[in-house]
Motif scaffolding. Structure first.
Motif, PDB file in Angstrom:
ATOM      1  N   LYS A  79       0.826  -1.212   0.000  1.00 38.14           N
ATOM      2  CA  LYS A  79       0.000   0.000   0.000  1.00 38.14           C
ATOM      3  C   LYS A  79       0.858   1.260   0.000  1.00 38.14           C
ATOM      4  O   LYS A  79       0.449   2.311  -0.512  1.00 38.14           O
ATOM      5  CB  LYS A  79      -0.920   0.003   1.231  1.00 38.14           C
ATOM      6  CG  LYS A  79      -2.088  -0.954   1.159  1.00 38.14           C
ATOM      7  CD  LYS A  79      -3.150  -0.478   0.178  1.00 38.14           C
ATOM      8  CE  LYS A  79      -4.428  -1.279   0.301  1.00 38.14           C
ATOM      9  NZ  LYS A  79      -5.475  -0.804  -0.637  1.00 38.14           N
ATOM     10  N   MET A  80       2.070   1.160   0.574  1.00 37.51           N
ATOM     11  CA  MET A  80       2.973   2.299   0.635  1.00 37.51           C
ATOM     12  C   MET A  80       3.808   2.429  -0.644  1.00 37.51           C
ATOM     13  O   MET A  80       4.602   3.360  -0.778  1.00 37.51           O
ATOM     14  CB  MET A  80       3.893   2.161   1.854  1.00 37.51           C
ATOM     15  CG  MET A  80       3.151   2.256   3.179  1.00 37.51           C
ATOM     16  SD  MET A  80       4.125   1.619   4.579  1.00 37.51           S
ATOM     17  CE  MET A  80       5.470   2.799   4.628  1.00 37.51           C
ATOM     18  N   LEU A 132       0.561  -3.276  -5.450  1.00 37.88           N
ATOM     19  CA  LEU A 132       1.723  -2.869  -6.254  1.00 37.88           C
ATOM     20  C   LEU A 132       1.406  -2.776  -7.743  1.00 37.88           C
ATOM     21  O   LEU A 132       2.268  -2.396  -8.539  1.00 37.88           O
ATOM     22  CB  LEU A 132       2.867  -3.866  -6.037  1.00 37.88           C
ATOM     23  CG  LEU A 132       3.480  -3.892  -4.628  1.00 37.88           C
ATOM     24  CD1 LEU A 132       4.383  -5.098  -4.467  1.00 37.88           C
ATOM     25  CD2 LEU A 132       4.247  -2.598  -4.351  1.00 37.88           C
ATOM     26  N   GLY A 133       0.191  -3.159  -8.123  1.00 38.56           N
ATOM     27  CA  GLY A 133      -0.193  -3.119  -9.522  1.00 38.56           C
ATOM     28  C   GLY A 133       0.290  -4.301 -10.333  1.00 38.56           C
ATOM     29  O   GLY A 133       0.257  -4.264 -11.568  1.00 38.56           O
ATOM     30  N   ASP A 134       0.735  -5.364  -9.652  1.00 38.40           N
ATOM     31  CA  ASP A 134       1.221  -6.563 -10.343  1.00 38.40           C
ATOM     32  C   ASP A 134       0.043  -7.498 -10.631  1.00 38.40           C
ATOM     33  O   ASP A 134      -0.119  -8.542  -9.990  1.00 38.40           O
ATOM     34  CB  ASP A 134       2.274  -7.280  -9.493  1.00 38.40           C
ATOM     35  CG  ASP A 134       3.508  -6.437  -9.255  1.00 38.40           C
ATOM     36  OD1 ASP A 134       3.792  -5.590 -10.110  1.00 38.40           O
ATOM     37  OD2 ASP A 134       4.175  -6.626  -8.224  1.00 38.40           O
ATOM     38  N   THR A 135      -0.772  -7.121 -11.581  1.00 37.79           N
ATOM     39  CA  THR A 135      -2.023  -7.840 -11.800  1.00 37.79           C
ATOM     40  C   THR A 135      -1.806  -9.301 -12.192  1.00 37.79           C
ATOM     41  O   THR A 135      -2.570 -10.174 -11.769  1.00 37.79           O
ATOM     42  CB  THR A 135      -2.864  -7.128 -12.872  1.00 37.79           C
ATOM     43  OG1 THR A 135      -2.090  -7.007 -14.071  1.00 37.79           O
ATOM     44  CG2 THR A 135      -3.250  -5.743 -12.404  1.00 37.79           C
ATOM     45  N   GLN A 136      -0.787  -9.578 -12.989  1.00 35.70           N
ATOM     46  CA  GLN A 136      -0.549 -10.954 -13.406  1.00 35.70           C
ATOM     47  C   GLN A 136      -0.197 -11.835 -12.217  1.00 35.70           C
ATOM     48  O   GLN A 136      -0.642 -12.978 -12.126  1.00 35.70           O
ATOM     49  CB  GLN A 136       0.570 -11.020 -14.458  1.00 35.70           C
ATOM     50  CG  GLN A 136       0.762 -12.403 -15.080  1.00 35.70           C
ATOM     51  CD  GLN A 136      -0.507 -12.957 -15.706  1.00 35.70           C
ATOM     52  OE1 GLN A 136      -1.264 -12.221 -16.355  1.00 35.70           O
ATOM     53  NE2 GLN A 136      -0.776 -14.243 -15.494  1.00 35.70           N
ATOM     54  N   ARG A 137       0.574 -11.307 -11.284  1.00 36.00           N
ATOM     55  CA  ARG A 137       0.950 -12.087 -10.112  1.00 36.00           C
ATOM     56  C   ARG A 137      -0.253 -12.296  -9.185  1.00 36.00           C
ATOM     57  O   ARG A 137      -0.344 -13.311  -8.498  1.00 36.00           O
ATOM     58  CB  ARG A 137       2.112 -11.416  -9.378  1.00 36.00           C
ATOM     59  CG  ARG A 137       3.375 -11.372 -10.228  1.00 36.00           C
ATOM     60  CD  ARG A 137       4.544 -10.762  -9.506  1.00 36.00           C
ATOM     61  NE  ARG A 137       5.099 -11.669  -8.511  1.00 36.00           N
ATOM     62  CZ  ARG A 137       6.162 -11.376  -7.763  1.00 36.00           C
ATOM     63  NH1 ARG A 137       6.773 -10.199  -7.903  1.00 36.00           N
ATOM     64  NH2 ARG A 137       6.623 -12.239  -6.876  1.00 36.00           N
TER      65      ARG A 137
END
Length: 315
Positions: free
Chosen positions: A147-148, A199-204
């Motif tokens: 989140k940070m 973190l926006g790592d949608t694939q993960r």
């Protein structure tokens, strides 16, 4: 009442919690805590007194966790402080780590991510190699650091959680969110998905969810199913090619299937999905989701928790 019977009472609360929720379980947990306090004010042999201190600390800890789920941050902190004092009196490091994890969770859902990391670190520092540290790393450090926007820190915390998972013999399946047992690998992956989402790592996110899909579907935990599905739906909106229809279908599925008794994490996660979908508000599937959400949030308890999520305050 014997210590064995009291221990079973604590186990029953943990076992029933996800089906009944904080608003129904808190009163009987408070009753148990009061009874334990009466016993502690008496005179018992040292070994029995130590067991009673542990049970009282667990009861206070459970009440703290329930208060987090109900959106009552100040009350959660008060119960956790009480639990910490009781656990410290008998030097129960494992329980102290669990309490630190619950305080971290409370800070996380209050939006105080720095404090969430601080409580997670305090718990880990007690016994860094203990399996309780898995929860502190995945649920405490990784999600708050995500989140940070601290990618390196979040990924390092998840790697450490994975390494600890490999070193210990852990429960199978999807452990109860309120359990005093260490995190199962599936529970850790569910938390990893949430950290990757931040973190926006949608694939993960999708990869983590896929690994635990069968366990989530087979689980009795409506909350876990809802939270994992909501993370997947939000990830689908945040990908390079947003899948709005698919994401809204998952959101509708969560709302129509029922996600168990209302708790802050589910209400907040649904709200986040709704916020991400705002840019497509003109599409029919989004409008249908918003209408379903309004109906879903109409119950008094859900309204109360939703207000906490919306204004960021504790009740």
């Amino acid at each position: 009442m014997t210590v064995k019977v009291l221990h079973r009472s604590v186990e029953d609360i943990v076992a029933q919690y996800e089906a009944r929720g904080p608003h129904r379980m808190a009163p009987e947990t408070e009753e148990l805590r009061r009874y334990l306090q009466e016993l502690l004010e008496g005179r018992q042999p040292p070994r029995q007194q130590e067991a009673l201190f542990r049970l009282a600390a667990q009861a206070s800890g459970l009440l703290g966790y329930m208060a987090v789920n109900a959106g009552r941050a100040s009350l959660a902190e008060a119960y956790c402080t009480e639990a910490e004092e009781l656990a410290s009196a008998i030097g129960d490091q494992e329980l102290l780590m669990w309490i630190a994890g619950t305080r971290s969770l409370n800070a996380y859902y209050s939006g105080d991510f720095v404090t969430a990391v601080g409580w997670a670190d305090a718990g880990i520092d007690l016994v860094p190699g203990h399996p309780q540290a898995i929860r502190l790393l995945a649920n405490g450090r990784a999600r708050a650091l995500g989140k940070m926007g601290d990618r390196a820190g979040a990924e390092r915390a998840l790697a450490e959680a994975e390494e600890l998972t490999a070193r210990h013999r852990l429960p199978g399946g999807l452990t109860s969110c309120i359990s005093f047992a260490p995190y199962s690998p599936a529970r850790t992956l569910a938390n990893a998905a949430t950290a990757h989402l931040a973190l926006g790592d949608t694939q993960r996110v999708l990869e983590c969810a896929d690994q635990i899909d069968d366990l989530v579907e087979q689980s009795d935990s409506a909350w876990s199913r809802a939270l994992v599905r909501l993370d997947v739906a939000t990830a689908l909106l945040n990908g390079a090619s947003p899948e709005v229809e698919h994401a809204m279908a998952i959101g509708q599925q969560v709302l129509s299937a029922g996600s168990g008794p209302p708790i802050r994490s589910v209400v907040q996660r649904v709200g986040e999905l709704n916020a991400f979908a705002a840019r497509w508000r003109g599409q029919p599937e989004v409008r249908e989701f918003v209408e379903a959400l309004q109906t879903w949030r109409a119950t008094p308890q859900t309204q109360l928790i939703a207000k906490v999520c919306d204004d960021g305050s504790a009740v």
